[in-house]
Every structure is written in structure tokens, then in C-alpha cells.
Motif scaffolding. Structure first.
Motif, mmCIF file in Angstrom:
data_model
loop_
_atom_site.group_PDB
_atom_site.id
_atom_site.type_symbol
_atom_site.label_atom_id
_atom_site.label_comp_id
_atom_site.label_asym_id
_atom_site.label_seq_id
_atom_site.Cartn_x
_atom_site.Cartn_y
_atom_site.Cartn_z
ATOM 1 N N THR A 109 -24.080 25.488 -23.458
ATOM 2 C CA THR A 109 -22.695 25.371 -23.947
ATOM 3 C C THR A 109 -21.709 25.884 -22.903
ATOM 4 O O THR A 109 -20.666 25.258 -22.658
ATOM 5 C CB THR A 109 -22.533 26.153 -25.263
ATOM 6 O OG1 THR A 109 -23.433 25.628 -26.237
ATOM 7 C CG2 THR A 109 -21.107 26.061 -25.786
ATOM 8 N N LEU A 110 -22.030 27.019 -22.278
ATOM 9 C CA LEU A 110 -21.143 27.568 -21.251
ATOM 10 C C LEU A 110 -21.071 26.648 -20.036
ATOM 11 O O LEU A 110 -19.985 26.413 -19.486
ATOM 12 C CB LEU A 110 -21.606 28.960 -20.827
ATOM 13 C CG LEU A 110 -20.747 29.646 -19.771
ATOM 14 C CD1 LEU A 110 -19.325 29.901 -20.276
ATOM 15 C CD2 LEU A 110 -21.389 30.969 -19.313
ATOM 16 N N LEU A 111 -22.204 26.113 -19.614
ATOM 17 C CA LEU A 111 -22.213 25.184 -18.485
ATOM 18 C C LEU A 111 -21.319 23.981 -18.766
ATOM 19 O O LEU A 111 -20.476 23.606 -17.937
ATOM 20 C CB LEU A 111 -23.642 24.718 -18.196
ATOM 21 C CG LEU A 111 -24.558 25.707 -17.484
ATOM 22 C CD1 LEU A 111 -26.020 25.307 -17.636
ATOM 23 C CD2 LEU A 111 -24.196 25.812 -15.999
ATOM 24 N N ARG A 112 -21.489 23.379 -19.930
ATOM 25 C CA ARG A 112 -20.671 22.214 -20.281
ATOM 26 C C ARG A 112 -19.195 22.582 -20.280
ATOM 27 O O ARG A 112 -18.353 21.864 -19.708
ATOM 28 C CB ARG A 112 -21.075 21.667 -21.647
ATOM 29 C CG ARG A 112 -20.217 20.488 -22.105
ATOM 30 C CD ARG A 112 -20.594 20.031 -23.506
ATOM 31 N NE ARG A 112 -19.788 18.872 -23.898
ATOM 32 C CZ ARG A 112 -18.573 18.950 -24.444
ATOM 33 N NH1 ARG A 112 -18.007 20.153 -24.669
ATOM 34 N NH2 ARG A 112 -17.908 17.854 -24.761
ATOM 35 N N ARG A 113 -18.873 23.687 -20.918
ATOM 36 C CA ARG A 113 -17.470 24.096 -21.046
ATOM 37 C C ARG A 113 -16.832 24.320 -19.683
ATOM 38 O O ARG A 113 -15.729 23.820 -19.407
ATOM 39 C CB ARG A 113 -17.391 25.380 -21.883
ATOM 40 C CG ARG A 113 -15.982 25.843 -22.184
ATOM 41 C CD ARG A 113 -16.016 27.071 -23.073
ATOM 42 N NE ARG A 113 -16.271 28.297 -22.309
ATOM 43 C CZ ARG A 113 -16.579 29.461 -22.848
ATOM 44 N NH1 ARG A 113 -16.716 29.569 -24.171
ATOM 45 N NH2 ARG A 113 -16.762 30.521 -22.100
ATOM 46 N N GLU A 114 -17.510 25.068 -18.825
ATOM 47 C CA GLU A 114 -16.919 25.408 -17.529
ATOM 48 C C GLU A 114 -16.853 24.220 -16.587
ATOM 49 O O GLU A 114 -15.901 24.080 -15.813
ATOM 50 C CB GLU A 114 -17.702 26.559 -16.894
ATOM 51 C CG GLU A 114 -17.545 27.890 -17.612
ATOM 52 C CD GLU A 114 -16.111 28.392 -17.603
ATOM 53 O OE1 GLU A 114 -15.389 28.131 -16.622
ATOM 54 O OE2 GLU A 114 -15.703 29.043 -18.586
ATOM 55 N N ILE A 115 -17.853 23.361 -16.641
ATOM 56 C CA ILE A 115 -17.828 22.171 -15.774
ATOM 57 C C ILE A 115 -16.680 21.248 -16.175
ATOM 58 O O ILE A 115 -15.892 20.801 -15.328
ATOM 59 C CB ILE A 115 -19.179 21.433 -15.826
ATOM 60 C CG1 ILE A 115 -20.271 22.262 -15.150
ATOM 61 C CG2 ILE A 115 -19.066 20.061 -15.149
ATOM 62 C CD1 ILE A 115 -21.670 21.744 -15.393
ATOM 63 N N LEU A 116 -16.564 20.964 -17.455
ATOM 64 C CA LEU A 116 -15.525 20.025 -17.904
ATOM 65 C C LEU A 116 -14.122 20.613 -17.787
ATOM 66 O O LEU A 116 -13.148 19.876 -17.624
ATOM 67 C CB LEU A 116 -15.798 19.593 -19.346
ATOM 68 C CG LEU A 116 -17.073 18.778 -19.561
ATOM 69 C CD1 LEU A 116 -17.221 18.383 -21.027
ATOM 70 C CD2 LEU A 116 -17.095 17.531 -18.667
ATOM 71 N N ALA A 117 -14.017 21.951 -17.848
ATOM 72 C CA ALA A 117 -12.698 22.582 -17.769
ATOM 73 C C ALA A 117 -12.210 22.776 -16.344
ATOM 74 O O ALA A 117 -11.020 23.036 -16.124
ATOM 75 C CB ALA A 117 -12.732 23.944 -18.470
ATOM 76 N N SER A 118 -13.081 22.627 -15.369
ATOM 77 C CA SER A 118 -12.688 22.899 -13.985
ATOM 78 C C SER A 118 -11.748 21.815 -13.468
ATOM 79 O O SER A 118 -12.029 20.616 -13.598
ATOM 80 C CB SER A 118 -13.925 22.962 -13.080
ATOM 81 O OG SER A 118 -13.543 23.137 -11.729
ATOM 82 N N PRO A 119 -10.631 22.222 -12.847
ATOM 83 C CA PRO A 119 -9.707 21.218 -12.311
ATOM 84 C C PRO A 119 -10.272 20.465 -11.114
ATOM 85 O O PRO A 119 -9.794 19.384 -10.789
ATOM 86 C CB PRO A 119 -8.476 22.048 -11.918
ATOM 87 C CG PRO A 119 -8.981 23.450 -11.767
ATOM 88 C CD PRO A 119 -10.122 23.593 -12.706
ATOM 89 N N ARG A 120 -11.281 21.046 -10.464
ATOM 90 C CA ARG A 120 -11.957 20.380 -9.344
ATOM 91 C C ARG A 120 -13.433 20.259 -9.677
ATOM 92 O O ARG A 120 -13.984 21.105 -10.388
ATOM 93 C CB ARG A 120 -11.800 21.193 -8.049
ATOM 94 C CG ARG A 120 -10.378 21.309 -7.536
ATOM 95 C CD ARG A 120 -10.360 22.174 -6.278
ATOM 96 N NE ARG A 120 -11.215 21.642 -5.233
ATOM 97 C CZ ARG A 120 -11.786 22.378 -4.282
ATOM 98 N NH1 ARG A 120 -11.624 23.696 -4.269
ATOM 99 N NH2 ARG A 120 -12.536 21.824 -3.350
ATOM 100 N N PRO A 121 -14.120 19.239 -9.174
ATOM 101 C CA PRO A 121 -15.554 19.123 -9.427
ATOM 102 C C PRO A 121 -16.315 20.384 -9.002
ATOM 103 O O PRO A 121 -16.032 20.974 -7.963
ATOM 104 C CB PRO A 121 -15.961 17.907 -8.589
ATOM 105 C CG PRO A 121 -14.723 17.071 -8.531
ATOM 106 C CD PRO A 121 -13.594 18.056 -8.435
ATOM 107 N N VAL A 122 -17.268 20.759 -9.824
ATOM 108 C CA VAL A 122 -18.001 22.008 -9.660
ATOM 109 C C VAL A 122 -19.253 21.778 -8.829
ATOM 110 O O VAL A 122 -19.898 20.730 -8.917
ATOM 111 C CB VAL A 122 -18.393 22.563 -11.049
ATOM 112 C CG1 VAL A 122 -19.382 23.709 -10.948
ATOM 113 C CG2 VAL A 122 -17.148 22.990 -11.812
ATOM 114 N N THR A 123 -19.622 22.772 -8.017
ATOM 115 C CA THR A 123 -20.921 22.788 -7.356
ATOM 116 C C THR A 123 -21.846 23.709 -8.147
ATOM 117 O O THR A 123 -21.540 24.891 -8.321
ATOM 118 C CB THR A 123 -20.807 23.268 -5.901
ATOM 119 O OG1 THR A 123 -19.998 22.332 -5.160
ATOM 120 C CG2 THR A 123 -22.176 23.353 -5.242
ATOM 121 N N LEU A 124 -22.945 23.169 -8.634
ATOM 122 C CA LEU A 124 -23.945 23.964 -9.340
ATOM 123 C C LEU A 124 -24.947 24.515 -8.337
ATOM 124 O O LEU A 124 -25.425 23.780 -7.464
ATOM 125 C CB LEU A 124 -24.695 23.117 -10.360
ATOM 126 C CG LEU A 124 -24.010 22.742 -11.663
ATOM 127 C CD1 LEU A 124 -25.010 21.982 -12.547
ATOM 128 C CD2 LEU A 124 -23.515 23.967 -12.392
#
Length: 320
Positions: A109-124
Motif C-alpha cells: 500500500t505504501l509503495l503504491r501510494r508513494e509511487i503514484l503521488a510522486s511528481p516525478r517518476p520514482v526509482t525503486l
């Protein structure tokens, strides 16, 4: 114009060298650590959460959310690595219990939330068995639209450590690693071939251990615990291990990669968990007689500028 920091999320099983990775990620100005998710691996998942919170506290991190994830692999039983990382999973250093607490949602849930909320694409940056990442990709495939790249510590081109051919993170949950490789986003494999080479000299380890700053003393003790005992240095050298994968995000020019087909061996037997990396210049008899099998191309790390990454890690962690 100053470049914006790279938004990153670390998925870890803290772990001595995961701790070294977190110390670096918190302090590097070019990285924006948006969250940390925890998975069973080096120790049980509750120990991983405790260790992660402890390191973030010691590092003086801001309000970085931490979430508890998978307790065991998708299919395999839990097989921890306390013989490498100590009974507590982090070198048995006797650190005080953290005052920080994890968030009240699970890792996926946290991964989904933070990835979708980021204004720039995230690096995992997964530095652990890939169970959380596989569950995320299968449950919420929409997140791939806002993932820049996945740089994972795992796999090996040549020799394994969990088995003669399999690296621990992939061996621990081979099915999860197979899901990762079909994520449909750019992937870099930071495997054992480079992982084992990035060693901090003994003199630097000794300097950190003698520091008056608790954060730096912790870094020194962690490095000393990672001594491969092969350098001949009279004081312990320290392997950066997982931290090298985070260095590769901050400074990708220090890594030599090649786009190669990679698949995970899932069949029972001695090759289970092997990352099969195809370095052949042309198809062989198998493809000629049985047809070409489409395999995802992965940017596989084949060489690393050791001195560059050691200097980068030390400068970052010791900086004001």
C-alpha cells in the motif's frame, strides 16, 4: 539551474549492508528518499522494521515513512541469513530500540501510494528478496507508469553465494524475481559480480569507528562487520554491499552495464534461483532447433569503478 533530486524508494531487509545503503540514501543531496519498505530476508520482517527505524533515527533522517511487508517468500519457506548479519540481523551491535514507528499501512500500500503521488517518476531500489515488489506489480500494475527504473541488488552472472549459482536475494524468492524481470520498466541488475568488489579500506573503517559522531561510529561498526577477510589489511576492510546499488543510482557513470537477456531458473534442483544471463554473441543450437524464446533485456552490471563508489559513499556519509 540545480537538478532536482531523484525520488527513490528502498525496499530492504535491513541487514548490515542495507543499513549502509540507508545511511547513504538519507544523506546524498541528489536523492529524495520518499519511503522505505521492509521484507523478510536477512532476518524476520519485524526485525527488519526495527533495524530500519533504528538506522533512519541514527542517520538523522527526516519523516521517511517505513512500512512492514511480506513475512515470507511467495512459495518458499522463510530462510534468514543471521549467520551473516548476526542474531538481530544488524551485527549484534546492541543499539537502543528506536523511538520511530512504522506507518499503519502495509508495504504494498505504501509503495503504491508513494509511487503514484510522486511528481516525478520514482526509482525503486530493492536490496532484498523481491517479494514486496512482485506483490506490488501483480496487485497494482498501474504503478509502472510512474517508475523510472528499478535498480535491484540481486543475481549473479557467474558465481552465487546462497548456492554455487544463485545469489541470496533471488534464491530466497525466485518466483518474485521472475515477476520483477517482466515488470515492463527499465531494470538494472546490480549483482554479486560487482557487489563483492566494492570494499572500503581498513584505514577508513578505523577512522569511522573512532568518530565522536554516533552516526559515523555506526557506519564504521557496520563496515567492520562486513569485512570479507580477504584483503590482507591488518584492520578490517568493509564491503559496501547493497549500498553500491544506491551509489549506482546517484552516480550511474561508475557502473558498466550491458543490456542482456536474463531469466530466473525456477525448476527444483541445484540451479533453482540462478539468474541465467545470456552473453552469447549469437543464437545457439537450442534456439535453432527449438525456436527463440523472448527474454526481457536487463542492464546487467559487469564492472564497477570501485574507488569512485568508495569515495562517493565516504564523502556522502561523512559530509555535514
Amino acid at each position: 539551474m540545480t537538478e532536482q533530486p531523484i525520488p527513490v524508494i528502498i525496499d530492504c531487509d535491513t541487514g548490515v549492508d542495507d543499513a549502509l545503503a540507508l545511511l547513504f540514501a538519507v544523506r546524498h543531496p541528489g536523492l529524495d528518499l520518499r519511503a522505505v519498505t521492509c521484507v523478510a530476508g536477512n532476518t524476520d520482517v519485524d526485525g527488519v522494521v526495527r533495524n530500519t527505524l533504528t538506522v533512519l533515527e541514527q542517520a538523522g533522517a527526516g519523516d521517511v515513512p517505513v512500512a512492514r511487508g511480506a513475512e515470507r517468500p511467495l512459495i518458499e519457506p522463510l530462510r534468514v541469513a543471521r549467520h551473516v548479519h548476526g542474531a538481530d540481523g544488524m551485527g549484534d551491535l546492541g543499539l537502543p530500540a528506536p523511538a520511530r514507528r512504522p506507518v499503519d499501512v502495509d508495504a504494498v500500500t505504501l509503495l503504491r501510494r508513494e509511487i503514484l503521488a510522486s511528481p516525478r517518476p520514482v526509482t525503486l531500489i530493492p536490496t532484498a528478496p523481491l517479494t514486496n515488489i512482485a506483490l506490488l506489480l501483480r496487485t497494482h500494475p498501474e504503478v509502472t507508469g510512474n517508475i523510472e527504473r528499478i535498480v535491484f541488488m540481486g543475481g549473479a552472472v557467474t558465481t552465487g553465494n546462497a548456492t554455487p549459482v544463485a545469489e541470496f536475494n533471488v534464491w530466497h524468492d525466485p518466483e518474485a524475481a521472475a515477476v520483477l524481470l517482466t515488470a515492463g520498466v527499465p531494470i538494472t541488475m546490480y549483482g554479486l559480480d560487482v557487489f563483492k568488489r566494492v570494499l572500503v579500506p581498513g584505514a577508513d573503517v578505523a577512522r569511522l569507528r573512532a568518530s565522536a559522531q554516533p552516526r559515523l561510529r555506526l557506519a564504521g561498526e557496520l563496515l567492520a562487520h562486513r569485512d570479507p577477510a580477504t584483503s590482507g589489511d591488518p584492520t578490517p576492510t568493509g564491503g559496501l554491499g547493497d549500498a553500491g546499488a544506491v551509489c549506482a543510482v546517484a552516480d550511474p557513470a561508475g557502473l558498466t552495464t550491458r543490456a542482456l537477456p536474463v531469466e530466473v531458473s525456477l525448476a527444483p534442483g541445484p540451479a533453482r534461483g540462478q539468474t541465467v544471463v545470456d552473453r552469447r554473441p549469437r543464437p545457439g543450437e537450442s534456439e535453432i532447433h527449438e525456436g527463440v524464446r523472448e527474454q526481457p533485456l536487463v542492464d546487467v552490471a559487469l564492472d564497477v569503478d570501485v574507488e569512485r563508489y568508495v569515495k562517493l559513499w565516504l564523502t556522502t556519509v561523512e559530509g555535514d
